[in-house]
Design an enzyme around this catalytic site. Sequence first.
Site, mmCIF file in Angstrom:
data_model
loop_
_atom_site.group_PDB
_atom_site.id
_atom_site.type_symbol
_atom_site.label_atom_id
_atom_site.label_comp_id
_atom_site.label_asym_id
_atom_site.label_seq_id
_atom_site.Cartn_x
_atom_site.Cartn_y
_atom_site.Cartn_z
ATOM 1 C CB CYS A 192 -11.871 6.418 -30.464
ATOM 2 S SG CYS A 192 -10.563 7.661 -30.682
ATOM 3 C CG ASP A 193 -18.442 4.713 -29.460
ATOM 4 O OD1 ASP A 193 -18.435 4.206 -28.556
ATOM 5 O OD2 ASP A 193 -19.389 4.900 -30.049
#
Length: 209
Positions: free
Chosen positions: A79-80
């Site tokens: 995730c980012d």
Amino acid sequence: MTAELILASASPARLATLRSAGVEPEVIVSDVDESAAVDRAEAGLGAPLRTDDVALLLARAKCEAVAAGTDADALVLGCDSVLEFDGDTFGKPADASEAVARWQRMRGNCGTLHTGHWLVDARDESTGATFGVVASTVVHFADLTDAEIEAYVATGEPLKVAGAFTIDGLGGPYVRRIEGDHHNVVGLSLPVLRDMLGEVGVTFDQLRD
């Protein structure tokens, strides 16, 4: 039948989000150089990336780096998060002065927090899937005074997070409302993860111990 999950992220907030939903993932942090990854992509494109594309690019880079380095029988999630504000892309601020300057722009206004989610099916009985989804939530910020901004930045929290704010921590009083998924602003959308798991034939409850 349970399914193991590897979280390719160093974020304590993402880990806490999964734990609150009954999931205890293995955490493996990648060594991806985020700035270099964005620079390479923009050089190849010949233009700046959109903010949501930055989120997905970095989520994919982290996820694939971890998946390539493990032989675990597991699903790998990267995730980012990045904030889109007034045409700019805000990751973590470089220092306190930058965090203050951002908040002076953001106060009383709104931005869109984009979180990229990338999933690699690295199970022994793998589907071979590797794909991503971006979730976006509009965040409305309170109209902070200069003194409030200075006090918040002095806590050090804004320097550790995308957009220089949290909704689940010390920054909570400074978010007036959101339009979209609360968990997405924290850094990992549980409804999005549920949908992604469904694409590889896994139900959310199979991630729980």
